[in-house]
Scaffold this motif. Sequence first.
Motif, PDB file in Angstrom:
ATOM      1  N   THR A 169     -57.065 -54.719  29.332  1.00 43.68           N
ATOM      2  CA  THR A 169     -55.972 -53.598  29.962  1.00 43.68           C
ATOM      3  C   THR A 169     -55.526 -52.726  28.753  1.00 43.68           C
ATOM      4  OG1 THR A 169     -54.194 -55.092  29.152  1.00 43.68           O
ATOM      5  CG2 THR A 169     -55.088 -55.671  31.047  1.00 43.68           C
TER       6      THR A 169
ATOM      7  N   GLY B 149     -52.366 -58.644  29.667  1.00 44.88           N
ATOM      8  CA  GLY B 149     -51.449 -57.551  29.521  1.00 44.88           C
ATOM      9  C   GLY B 149     -50.228 -58.185  29.709  1.00 44.88           C
TER      10      GLY B 149
ATOM     11  N   GLY C 151     -54.800 -49.174  30.185  1.00 44.44           N
ATOM     12  CA  GLY C 151     -53.456 -48.912  31.110  1.00 44.44           C
ATOM     13  C   GLY C 151     -54.186 -48.603  32.492  1.00 44.44           C
TER      14      GLY C 151
ATOM     15  N   TYR D  62     -51.221 -45.600  26.356  1.00 44.41           N
ATOM     16  CA  TYR D  62     -50.977 -44.999  27.748  1.00 44.41           C
ATOM     17  C   TYR D  62     -49.627 -45.116  27.958  1.00 44.41           C
ATOM     18  CZ  TYR D  62     -50.711 -50.189  28.439  1.00 44.41           C
ATOM     19  OH  TYR D  62     -50.530 -51.614  28.295  1.00 44.41           O
ATOM     20  N   SER D  63     -49.160 -44.593  28.997  1.00 44.06           N
ATOM     21  CA  SER D  63     -47.828 -44.504  29.492  1.00 44.06           C
ATOM     22  C   SER D  63     -47.755 -45.130  30.814  1.00 44.06           C
ATOM     23  CB  SER D  63     -47.328 -43.184  29.835  1.00 44.06           C
ATOM     24  OG  SER D  63     -45.874 -43.277  30.261  1.00 44.06           O
ATOM     25  N   THR D  64     -46.475 -45.809  31.175  1.00 41.94           N
ATOM     26  CA  THR D  64     -46.164 -46.596  32.615  1.00 41.94           C
ATOM     27  C   THR D  64     -45.078 -45.662  33.036  1.00 41.94           C
ATOM     28  OG1 THR D  64     -44.760 -48.120  31.427  1.00 41.94           O
ATOM     29  CG2 THR D  64     -47.092 -48.686  31.802  1.00 41.94           C
TER      30      THR D  64
ATOM     31  N   SER E 104     -43.960 -45.635  24.390  1.00 39.69           N
ATOM     32  CA  SER E 104     -44.713 -47.085  24.350  1.00 39.69           C
ATOM     33  C   SER E 104     -45.447 -47.393  22.909  1.00 39.69           C
ATOM     34  CB  SER E 104     -45.836 -46.950  25.415  1.00 39.69           C
ATOM     35  OG  SER E 104     -46.903 -47.950  25.466  1.00 39.69           O
TER      36      SER E 104
ATOM     37  N   TRP F 199     -48.421 -48.523  23.018  1.00 36.40           N
ATOM     38  CA  TRP F 199     -49.745 -48.359  23.469  1.00 36.40           C
ATOM     39  C   TRP F 199     -50.041 -46.782  23.953  1.00 36.40           C
ATOM     40  CZ3 TRP F 199     -51.151 -52.818  22.041  1.00 36.40           C
ATOM     41  CH2 TRP F 199     -50.475 -53.772  22.356  1.00 36.40           C
TER      42      TRP F 199
ATOM     43  N   ASP G 267     -61.372 -44.498  34.844  1.00 33.01           N
ATOM     44  CA  ASP G 267     -60.391 -44.032  34.040  1.00 33.01           C
ATOM     45  C   ASP G 267     -60.837 -42.621  33.262  1.00 33.01           C
ATOM     46  OD1 ASP G 267     -58.637 -46.622  32.986  1.00 33.01           O
ATOM     47  OD2 ASP G 267     -60.711 -47.021  33.518  1.00 33.01           O
TER      48      ASP G 267
ATOM     49  N   GLU H 161     -53.505 -45.295  33.929  1.00 27.08           N
ATOM     50  CA  GLU H 161     -53.389 -43.679  34.014  1.00 27.08           C
ATOM     51  C   GLU H 161     -54.130 -43.293  35.272  1.00 27.08           C
ATOM     52  OE1 GLU H 161     -50.880 -42.116  32.596  1.00 27.08           O
ATOM     53  OE2 GLU H 161     -50.520 -42.934  30.511  1.00 27.08           O
TER      54      GLU H 161
ATOM     55  N   TYR I 203     -47.517 -53.346  38.020  1.00 29.28           N
ATOM     56  CA  TYR I 203     -46.734 -52.082  38.015  1.00 29.28           C
ATOM     57  C   TYR I 203     -47.368 -51.430  39.356  1.00 29.28           C
ATOM     58  CZ  TYR I 203     -45.341 -52.192  33.191  1.00 29.28           C
ATOM     59  OH  TYR I 203     -44.628 -52.540  32.144  1.00 29.28           O
TER      60      TYR I 203
ATOM     61  N   TYR J 162     -51.131 -57.134  36.478  1.00 28.00           N
ATOM     62  CA  TYR J 162     -51.783 -57.880  35.374  1.00 28.00           C
ATOM     63  C   TYR J 162     -52.379 -59.373  35.616  1.00 28.00           C
ATOM     64  CZ  TYR J 162     -50.466 -54.091  32.078  1.00 28.00           C
ATOM     65  OH  TYR J 162     -50.202 -52.893  31.384  1.00 28.00           O
TER      66      TYR J 162
END
Length: 262
Positions: free
Chosen positions: A42, A67, A45, A6-8, A2, A4, A247, A47, A26, A62
């Motif tokens: 955003t 996003g 993310g 963060y991870s999806t 990614s 960014w 977060d 997480e 998501y 989003y």
Amino acid sequence: MSKWAYSTDGFDRIVHRIDGVETVTYAIGQGEPLVYFHGGGTFHGFEWVRPLAGEFRVFCPYHPNFGESGDAELGGMGDYVAHYEMLFPALGLDTFHLCGASMGGHMAARYAAANPLDVEKLALVSPAGLKSDRASIPDFSKVAPQDIPAMFVADPAWVAPFWPADPSPEWAALRARESAAAFASREDLSLTDRALREGLKGFDRPTLLLWGENDRIVPLGYVPEWEAVLPHAELEIIPGGSHLLLDEFPAAVEALRSFLKG
């Protein structure tokens, strides 16, 4: 990899076209449906929802103009509520738990006021939208840009990967787009205050007010206003908690989980 911080990974990416607007959601997990409305940015993310995935199917849409969702000519919160009234049936959601943070908390409260029968339980995390004589949201035009990230967190080192000191052009463009959208969504505070106070009269769904003790963006001074609007709501204050409460603080996620499962 990614672009960014963060991870999806592990999330399902779901795309719908709602009234001409490409809308990205998501989702992760199995169990009772839980919808989360993000706040005015955003960049960090979703997480934090991972620990809930064993008990809930968590949907993280989003908002339009944020996003990965498309651009839309939306005005105030009423337009966003109308957008979600169309998106949720497309997602197969009838009734669900609803959680929102900051601007997303205001949005969640407005959605719940307009659609109380949709909401099983409501969780508002340091929500905006009400007037208070005890507190105010900072005027960021008077804050040096390099000082802003630390205002959102307890530990500036935590936010550094998500809000880099030397951001990429893509990151800067994301923040500029979302800041403009958040600003455009703002209504006159007297109007939003009245809409919330009138709309939530008699709201009887189980409700949690979740706040960080040291929130510098939507301070604790707003709590009495929300308690007046939602007199039966539970209140949970996370010691040392920041504005990016879910977060940064696992204790906040556990408080949310405990409320939803209780």
